[in-house]
Write a protein that holds these residues in place. Structure first.
Motif, PDB file in Angstrom:
ATOM      1  N   ALA A  28     -11.147  -4.799  20.657  1.00 31.42           N
ATOM      2  CA  ALA A  28     -10.253  -5.924  20.912  1.00 31.42           C
ATOM      3  C   ALA A  28      -9.272  -6.099  19.761  1.00 31.42           C
ATOM      4  CB  ALA A  28     -11.066  -7.201  21.130  1.00 31.42           C
ATOM      5  N   ASP A  29      -9.733  -5.900  18.537  1.00 31.28           N
ATOM      6  CA  ASP A  29      -8.844  -6.046  17.382  1.00 31.28           C
ATOM      7  C   ASP A  29      -7.712  -5.032  17.419  1.00 31.28           C
ATOM      8  OD1 ASP A  29     -10.270  -8.166  16.371  1.00 31.28           O
ATOM      9  OD2 ASP A  29     -11.438  -6.954  14.958  1.00 31.28           O
ATOM     10  N   GLU A  30      -7.973  -3.848  17.945  1.00 27.96           N
ATOM     11  CA  GLU A  30      -6.913  -2.840  18.074  1.00 27.96           C
ATOM     12  C   GLU A  30      -5.965  -3.172  19.221  1.00 27.96           C
ATOM     13  OE1 GLU A  30      -9.037   1.282  16.549  1.00 27.96           O
ATOM     14  OE2 GLU A  30      -9.606   0.472  18.519  1.00 27.96           O
ATOM     15  N   ALA A  31      -6.468  -3.883  20.217  1.00 29.78           N
ATOM     16  CA  ALA A  31      -5.658  -4.186  21.400  1.00 29.78           C
ATOM     17  C   ALA A  31      -4.708  -5.344  21.187  1.00 29.78           C
ATOM     18  CB  ALA A  31      -6.581  -4.485  22.586  1.00 29.78           C
ATOM     19  N   TRP A  32      -5.111  -6.361  20.423  1.00 30.08           N
ATOM     20  CA  TRP A  32      -4.305  -7.580  20.336  1.00 30.08           C
ATOM     21  C   TRP A  32      -2.880  -7.353  19.857  1.00 30.08           C
ATOM     22  CZ3 TRP A  32      -5.956 -10.686  23.532  1.00 30.08           C
ATOM     23  CH2 TRP A  32      -7.288 -11.076  23.651  1.00 30.08           C
ATOM     24  N   PRO A  33      -2.620  -6.509  18.867  1.00 27.74           N
ATOM     25  CA  PRO A  33      -1.212  -6.335  18.456  1.00 27.74           C
ATOM     26  C   PRO A  33      -0.319  -5.856  19.603  1.00 27.74           C
ATOM     27  CG  PRO A  33      -2.656  -5.498  16.748  1.00 27.74           C
ATOM     28  CD  PRO A  33      -3.535  -5.806  17.926  1.00 27.74           C
ATOM     29  N   LEU A  34      -0.793  -4.902  20.408  1.00 31.56           N
ATOM     30  CA  LEU A  34       0.000  -4.423  21.539  1.00 31.56           C
ATOM     31  C   LEU A  34       0.148  -5.506  22.601  1.00 31.56           C
ATOM     32  CD1 LEU A  34      -1.420  -0.804  21.985  1.00 31.56           C
ATOM     33  CD2 LEU A  34       0.970  -1.384  21.509  1.00 31.56           C
ATOM     34  N   LEU A  35      -0.955  -6.170  22.933  1.00 30.98           N
ATOM     35  CA  LEU A  35      -0.905  -7.191  23.973  1.00 30.98           C
ATOM     36  C   LEU A  35      -0.019  -8.366  23.570  1.00 30.98           C
ATOM     37  CD1 LEU A  35      -4.685  -7.179  24.929  1.00 30.98           C
ATOM     38  CD2 LEU A  35      -2.803  -6.307  26.329  1.00 30.98           C
ATOM     39  N   THR A  36      -0.124  -8.780  22.312  1.00 31.29           N
ATOM     40  CA  THR A  36       0.694  -9.893  21.838  1.00 31.29           C
ATOM     41  C   THR A  36       2.169  -9.517  21.799  1.00 31.29           C
ATOM     42  OG1 THR A  36      -1.157 -10.728  20.522  1.00 31.29           O
ATOM     43  CG2 THR A  36       1.043 -11.500  19.927  1.00 31.29           C
ATOM     44  N   ALA A  37       2.455  -8.301  21.333  1.00 28.68           N
ATOM     45  CA  ALA A  37       3.848  -7.842  21.337  1.00 28.68           C
ATOM     46  C   ALA A  37       4.400  -7.790  22.754  1.00 28.68           C
ATOM     47  CB  ALA A  37       3.948  -6.469  20.681  1.00 28.68           C
ATOM     48  N   GLY A  38       3.554  -7.390  23.710  1.00 30.53           N
ATOM     49  CA  GLY A  38       4.005  -7.305  25.096  1.00 30.53           C
ATOM     50  C   GLY A  38       4.378  -8.644  25.677  1.00 30.53           C
ATOM     51  N   VAL A  39       3.513  -9.648  25.509  1.00 27.34           N
ATOM     52  CA  VAL A  39       3.824 -10.953  26.095  1.00 27.34           C
ATOM     53  C   VAL A  39       4.987 -11.608  25.355  1.00 27.34           C
ATOM     54  CG1 VAL A  39       2.250 -12.447  24.760  1.00 27.34           C
ATOM     55  CG2 VAL A  39       2.744 -12.971  27.158  1.00 27.34           C
ATOM     56  N   ASN A  40       5.115 -11.359  24.055  1.00 29.76           N
ATOM     57  CA  ASN A  40       6.260 -11.910  23.316  1.00 29.76           C
ATOM     58  C   ASN A  40       7.575 -11.303  23.812  1.00 29.76           C
ATOM     59  OD1 ASN A  40       4.687 -13.603  21.773  1.00 29.76           O
ATOM     60  ND2 ASN A  40       4.559 -12.213  20.035  1.00 29.76           N
ATOM     61  N   ARG A  41       7.577 -10.006  24.073  1.00 32.63           N
ATOM     62  CA  ARG A  41       8.793  -9.378  24.601  1.00 32.63           C
ATOM     63  C   ARG A  41       9.083  -9.874  26.010  1.00 32.63           C
ATOM     64  NH1 ARG A  41       9.192  -3.093  22.468  1.00 32.63           N
ATOM     65  NH2 ARG A  41       8.619  -3.527  20.299  1.00 32.63           N
ATOM     66  N   ALA A  42       8.042 -10.059  26.793  1.00 34.54           N
ATOM     67  CA  ALA A  42       8.245 -10.588  28.148  1.00 34.54           C
ATOM     68  C   ALA A  42       8.928 -11.942  28.090  1.00 34.54           C
ATOM     69  CB  ALA A  42       6.904 -10.698  28.868  1.00 34.54           C
ATOM     70  N   ARG A  43       8.516 -12.777  27.160  1.00 35.19           N
ATOM     71  CA  ARG A  43       9.092 -14.119  27.058  1.00 35.19           C
ATOM     72  C   ARG A  43      10.521 -14.077  26.517  1.00 35.19           C
ATOM     73  NH1 ARG A  43       4.164 -17.043  24.037  1.00 35.19           N
ATOM     74  NH2 ARG A  43       5.255 -18.992  24.404  1.00 35.19           N
ATOM     75  N   GLN A  44      10.882 -13.000  25.845  1.00 34.04           N
ATOM     76  CA  GLN A  44      12.269 -12.835  25.404  1.00 34.04           C
ATOM     77  C   GLN A  44      13.172 -12.420  26.564  1.00 34.04           C
ATOM     78  OE1 GLN A  44      12.026  -9.942  22.267  1.00 34.04           O
ATOM     79  NE2 GLN A  44      11.013 -11.327  20.839  1.00 34.04           N
ATOM     80  N   PHE A  45      12.623 -11.649  27.495  1.00 27.89           N
ATOM     81  CA  PHE A  45      13.407 -11.106  28.599  1.00 27.89           C
ATOM     82  C   PHE A  45      13.468 -12.046  29.806  1.00 27.89           C
ATOM     83  CE2 PHE A  45      13.333  -7.166  26.353  1.00 27.89           C
ATOM     84  CZ  PHE A  45      14.285  -6.333  26.919  1.00 27.89           C
ATOM     85  N   TYR A  46      12.410 -12.842  30.012  1.00 25.59           N
ATOM     86  CA  TYR A  46      12.286 -13.602  31.247  1.00 25.59           C
ATOM     87  C   TYR A  46      11.997 -15.075  30.940  1.00 25.59           C
ATOM     88  CZ  TYR A  46      11.563  -8.807  32.796  1.00 25.59           C
ATOM     89  OH  TYR A  46      11.709  -7.460  33.007  1.00 25.59           O
ATOM     90  N   PRO A  47      12.508 -15.992  31.763  1.00 23.37           N
ATOM     91  CA  PRO A  47      12.316 -17.421  31.493  1.00 23.37           C
ATOM     92  C   PRO A  47      11.045 -18.012  32.088  1.00 23.37           C
ATOM     93  CG  PRO A  47      13.868 -17.151  33.280  1.00 23.37           C
ATOM     94  CD  PRO A  47      13.517 -15.771  32.811  1.00 23.37           C
ATOM     95  N   SER A  48      10.312 -17.263  32.900  1.00 23.07           N
ATOM     96  CA  SER A  48       9.149 -17.845  33.569  1.00 23.07           C
ATOM     97  C   SER A  48       8.236 -16.734  34.069  1.00 23.07           C
ATOM     98  CB  SER A  48       9.586 -18.709  34.760  1.00 23.07           C
ATOM     99  OG  SER A  48      10.164 -17.891  35.771  1.00 23.07           O
ATOM    100  N   TRP A  49       6.991 -17.127  34.397  1.00 29.07           N
ATOM    101  CA  TRP A  49       6.083 -16.180  35.034  1.00 29.07           C
ATOM    102  C   TRP A  49       6.670 -15.669  36.351  1.00 29.07           C
ATOM    103  CZ3 TRP A  49       2.557 -13.878  32.429  1.00 29.07           C
ATOM    104  CH2 TRP A  49       1.753 -14.523  31.490  1.00 29.07           C
ATOM    105  N   GLN A  50       7.342 -16.543  37.100  1.00 27.95           N
ATOM    106  CA  GLN A  50       7.904 -16.128  38.384  1.00 27.95           C
ATOM    107  C   GLN A  50       8.960 -15.044  38.202  1.00 27.95           C
ATOM    108  OE1 GLN A  50       9.142 -19.300  40.946  1.00 27.95           O
ATOM    109  NE2 GLN A  50       9.948 -17.935  42.511  1.00 27.95           N
TER     110      GLN A  50
END
Length: 234
Positions: free
Chosen positions: A163-185
């Motif tokens: 899990a410790d190895e996964a969090w940096p990738l997962l966190t970077a992914g959701v942060n980039r998603a929030r930069q590109f898109y305004p909502s879950w929809q």
């Protein structure tokens, strides 16, 4: 409607669960209208371990820590999204053209872009004309980010990553998603479009089938009270 399973006692913070949440659409599609068995706030698998290992090897080339990190990083940087977005810039002005005009446009791509791009343009145009295809969407980068979250999440479940190895990738992914898109929809819609375009050549399945699978999953994610997309604000 699909519902989602949660741990009885939370193990991770809300921010960490949000980083896992993009993978929920993959889990919902794989559930095929049934309830998702895997807990959406953990790394447990949604199927038998041996079947999941075979799928990860055959579909992703992931068999160990190194290949899991390599595939996760490649998807995070954009495996199909940038390519799809570049082609969409060329073809979106021609979606409303007549069939004759579209054929002429595709032929015009051959000298500068080659047969592969011209063929993909034809597949994409056909998919974009489908009545069930969303017409308002942003970058198809969501197609990569969802797959990254699923691959990394599953790699932890299989023991390839901690899990410790996964969090940096997962966190970077959701942060980039929030930069590109305004909502879950918006994020989910972009994923559905990217997946349908990927399927539009018919090699794996069709764009129609892809949308028929992803749209009910999106509806559940955006409306079911148990959905991580409902419980966790964007």
């Amino acid at each position: 409607m699909t519902s989602f399973n949660w741990l009885d006692q939370p193990k991770y913070s809300a921010d960490q669960v949000r980083a896992l949440a993009p993978a929920a659409i993959f889990l919902a599609i794989r559930a095929n209208g049934k309830d998702v068995k895997a807990c959406c706030d953990d790394f447990d698998l949604d199927g038998a371990k041996w079947i999941t290992k075979r799928m990860m090897k055959g579909s992703w080339g992931v068999t160990d820590r190194a290949s899991a990190l390599a595939m996760g990083s490649a998807l995070l940087e954009g495996m199909h999204g940038p390519e799809f977005d570049g082609l969409l810039e060329l073809i979106l002005p021609h979606v409303g053209d007549t069939p004759e005009q579209q054929r002429a446009f595709i032929d015009s791509l051959l000298p500068d872009y080659g047969m592969e791009v011209a063929s993909d343009a034809g597949y994409f145009l056909a998919a974009l004309r489908l009545p069930q295809m969303p017409h308002e969407f942003r970058s198809t980068y969501a197609w990569d980010l969802v797959r990254m979250a699923f691959v990394v999440r599953t790699s932890v479940g299989l023991g390839y990553l901690t899990a410790d190895e996964a969090w940096p990738l997962l966190t970077a992914g959701v942060n980039r998603a929030r930069q590109f898109y305004p909502s879950w929809q918006d994020f989910g819609t972009a994923y559905a479009v990217g997946r349908a375009l990927w399927a539009s050549d018919g090699e794996h399945f069709s764009a129609e089938q892809s949308l028929a699978e992803s749209q009910p999953a999106l509806q559940s994610l955006l409306s079911d009270p148990s959905s991580p997309w409902v419980r966790l604000p964007w």
